[in-house]
Motif scaffolding. Structure first.
Motif, mmCIF file in Angstrom:
data_model
loop_
_atom_site.group_PDB
_atom_site.id
_atom_site.type_symbol
_atom_site.label_atom_id
_atom_site.label_comp_id
_atom_site.label_asym_id
_atom_site.label_seq_id
_atom_site.Cartn_x
_atom_site.Cartn_y
_atom_site.Cartn_z
ATOM 1 N N VAL A 153 0.832 -1.211 0.000
ATOM 2 C CA VAL A 153 0.000 0.000 0.000
ATOM 3 C C VAL A 153 0.865 1.259 0.000
ATOM 4 N N ALA A 154 1.935 1.238 0.794
ATOM 5 C CA ALA A 154 2.796 2.423 0.922
ATOM 6 C C ALA A 154 3.993 2.307 -0.011
ATOM 7 N N PHE A 155 3.752 1.899 -1.239
ATOM 8 C CA PHE A 155 4.843 1.692 -2.196
ATOM 9 C C PHE A 155 5.674 2.961 -2.374
ATOM 10 N N SER A 156 6.988 2.775 -2.380
ATOM 11 C CA SER A 156 7.889 3.888 -2.659
ATOM 12 C C SER A 156 9.066 3.356 -3.455
ATOM 13 N N GLU A 157 9.814 4.246 -4.073
ATOM 14 C CA GLU A 157 10.936 3.824 -4.904
ATOM 15 C C GLU A 157 11.982 3.070 -4.082
ATOM 16 N N SER A 158 12.199 3.504 -2.836
ATOM 17 C CA SER A 158 13.221 2.885 -1.995
ATOM 18 C C SER A 158 12.846 1.477 -1.549
ATOM 19 N N SER A 159 11.544 1.186 -1.497
ATOM 20 C CA SER A 159 11.101 -0.137 -1.036
ATOM 21 C C SER A 159 10.612 -1.006 -2.183
ATOM 22 N N GLY A 160 10.920 -0.612 -3.415
ATOM 23 C CA GLY A 160 10.408 -1.337 -4.578
ATOM 24 C C GLY A 160 10.764 -2.806 -4.595
ATOM 25 N N LYS A 161 12.026 -3.134 -4.270
ATOM 26 C CA LYS A 161 12.460 -4.529 -4.260
ATOM 27 C C LYS A 161 11.672 -5.342 -3.248
ATOM 28 N N MET A 162 11.438 -4.775 -2.074
ATOM 29 C CA MET A 162 10.731 -5.499 -1.033
ATOM 30 C C MET A 162 9.250 -5.624 -1.339
ATOM 31 N N VAL A 163 8.692 -4.675 -2.094
ATOM 32 C CA VAL A 163 7.294 -4.787 -2.524
ATOM 33 C C VAL A 163 7.146 -5.999 -3.435
ATOM 34 N N GLY A 164 8.137 -6.205 -4.306
ATOM 35 C CA GLY A 164 8.112 -7.392 -5.157
ATOM 36 C C GLY A 164 8.122 -8.666 -4.328
ATOM 37 N N LEU A 165 8.955 -8.710 -3.281
ATOM 38 C CA LEU A 165 8.986 -9.857 -2.373
ATOM 39 C C LEU A 165 7.635 -10.044 -1.700
ATOM 40 N N ALA A 166 7.036 -8.932 -1.245
ATOM 41 C CA ALA A 166 5.748 -8.992 -0.556
ATOM 42 C C ALA A 166 4.666 -9.579 -1.454
ATOM 43 N N MET A 167 4.667 -9.183 -2.713
ATOM 44 C CA MET A 167 3.636 -9.658 -3.636
ATOM 45 C C MET A 167 3.809 -11.142 -3.935
ATOM 46 N N PHE A 168 5.042 -11.623 -3.931
ATOM 47 C CA PHE A 168 5.281 -13.044 -4.163
ATOM 48 C C PHE A 168 4.913 -13.887 -2.950
ATOM 49 N N GLN A 169 5.142 -13.366 -1.745
ATOM 50 C CA GLN A 169 5.023 -14.192 -0.548
ATOM 51 C C GLN A 169 3.735 -14.000 0.248
ATOM 52 N N LEU A 170 2.946 -12.999 -0.095
ATOM 53 C CA LEU A 170 1.728 -12.751 0.681
ATOM 54 C C LEU A 170 0.797 -13.955 0.665
ATOM 55 N N LYS A 171 0.650 -14.583 -0.482
ATOM 56 C CA LYS A 171 -0.245 -15.741 -0.593
ATOM 57 C C LYS A 171 0.207 -16.874 0.323
ATOM 58 N N ASP A 172 1.524 -17.149 0.332
ATOM 59 C CA ASP A 172 2.039 -18.212 1.204
ATOM 60 C C ASP A 172 1.810 -17.883 2.674
ATOM 61 N N CYS A 173 1.941 -16.596 3.014
ATOM 62 C CA CYS A 173 1.696 -16.183 4.401
ATOM 63 C C CYS A 173 0.236 -16.417 4.777
ATOM 64 N N LEU A 174 -0.692 -16.096 3.871
ATOM 65 C CA LEU A 174 -2.113 -16.295 4.155
ATOM 66 C C LEU A 174 -2.429 -17.777 4.329
ATOM 67 N N LYS A 175 -1.803 -18.629 3.526
ATOM 68 C CA LYS A 175 -2.015 -20.068 3.679
ATOM 69 C C LYS A 175 -1.542 -20.558 5.048
ATOM 70 N N ALA A 176 -0.432 -20.021 5.496
ATOM 71 C CA ALA A 176 0.167 -20.474 6.756
ATOM 72 C C ALA A 176 -0.567 -19.965 7.985
ATOM 73 N N THR A 177 -1.466 -18.988 7.817
ATOM 74 C CA THR A 177 -2.199 -18.486 8.983
ATOM 75 C C THR A 177 -3.246 -19.476 9.479
ATOM 76 N N ALA A 178 -3.641 -20.415 8.616
ATOM 77 C CA ALA A 178 -4.585 -21.475 8.991
ATOM 78 C C ALA A 178 -5.855 -20.897 9.619
#
Length: 351
Positions: free
Chosen positions: A279-304
């Motif tokens: 949500v708070a995307f910025s140029e400095s955090s761009g790489k980590m936003v990419g990580l977040a978009m890849f891993q959010l689904k796995d995190c939701l699965k693991a919340t059970a």
């Protein structure tokens, strides 16, 4: 604090002697504490020779020899007490069991010595003692659903756990510390998972971005944990646990107590942090936003079972973003969240 003061005085005294050209050599054996590391930087002491005691093939080989010798002695002791029928069939332990213990030792004798001490003491058969540590079920051992004999673990690693707890409990900000420790475990597990398309290492600077911490906070927070974590000099180098047994310790609530965080709660915490990044995307955090978009689904699965509550938190993150985030980015965040929720919902219906 008093220990730090005295150690600084000792180091300064030794450094002050170099100007007198005395025929003396000093050998200092210590954990890489910040006070000592800074005092012996090459700029202040050009004659310094540093010998890091890191894990090597030689140390693994030494531990392997130690384990085989000790287990051989334990087998002979069983015969000496008049119970030859109870002598383990050779080879005992198996090569796989020895190699597992060597890996868990991570090049340090403390884990191997703890295992040997537990196996050879007490009134339980040594084979049962070792099987319980290795998580091997048999008709003589009773293991939990997680594959561990909780009572056995609490006794076998009592001294090791006491050491870990002593180090961790000196820390003042335990809430943030727990998040950082389990984030390191999360990233290390991802790196070891060959099925993952996108994995990431435990860089201090990236952990700060994920949890919105001030730059430099992670290295400052971990400054007193050099004995269990490899803490790099730069935020662009990854963090590493020095002992594989420390991960087992953190993953067991009976051992790590207040430093334990179950997978569901940690995944929910990480999912919310990832959503804030998106949500708070910025140029400095761009790489980590990419990580977040890849891993959010796995995190939701693991919340059970925590998935509904986690989704509510994620929607709150989106609602808070209305105040400062451009509508186009909020739309992307909402669309991305809904897409992942539907996919996770279908996945949960199938399992």
């Amino acid at each position: 604090m008093r220990w730090r003061f005295h150690s600084r005085e000792i180091v300064q005294l030794i450094l002050g002697l170099k100007q007198h050209s005395l025929p003396l050599l000093f050998l200092i054996s210590s954990r890489p504490e910040p006070v000592i590391r800074r005092a012996f930087e090459p700029s202040s002491c050009p004659s310094l020779a540093r010998l890091p005691l890191v894990r090597s093939l030689d140390s693994d080989s030494d531990i392997r020899i130690y384990l085989r010798d000790k287990f051989s002695r334990i087998s002979r002791e069983i015969i000496d007490v008049g119970a030859p029928q109870a002598t383990p069939q050779l080879p005992w332990p198996s090569t796989d069991a020895i190699e597992k213990l060597v890996r868990k030792s991570s090049g340090h004798f403390i884990y191997a010595a703890t295992v040997i001490k537990f196996v050879q003491e007490g009134n339980t058969h040594p084979m049962d003692q070792l099987d319980a540590i290795l998580g091997i079920p048999s008709e003589f051992t009773s293991l939990s659903a997680a594959g561990k004999n909780i009572f056995t673990y609490s006794i076998a690693f009592q001294e090791l756990d006491g050491l870990y707890l002593y180090i961790l409990r000196k820390h003042q900000n335990r809430v943030e510390l727990v998040k950082i420790l389990h984030t390191i475990i999360h990233f290390q597990n991802n790196l070891n998972d060959t099925n993952r398309i996108f994995s990431h290492d435990s860089f201090p600077g990236d952990i700060e971005i994920i949890f919105n911490l001030r730059p430099g906070s992670v290295l400052i927070m971990l400054a007193g944990l050099h004995s269990i974590i490899h803490i790099p000099a730069s935020a662009n180098e990854p963090l590493r646990f020095l002992h594989a047994s420390f991960i087992d310790f953190l993953d067991d609530p009976e051992r790590s107590h207040e430093f334990y965080m179950d997978t569901s709660h940690f995944s929910a915490e990480l999912a919310c942090a990832y959503m804030r990044l998106i949500v708070a995307f910025s140029e400095s955090s761009g790489k980590m936003v990419g990580l977040a978009m890849f891993q959010l689904k796995d995190c939701l699965k693991a919340t059970a079972g925590l998935l509904p509550a986690t989704l509510e938190k994620l929607l709150n993150v989106l609602a808070q973003g209305l105040k400062s985030t451009p509508p186009c980015l909020l739309y992307v965040g909402l669309d991305f969240l809904l897409h992942n929720v539907l996919e996770v919902g279908m996945w949960m219906a199938l399992v």
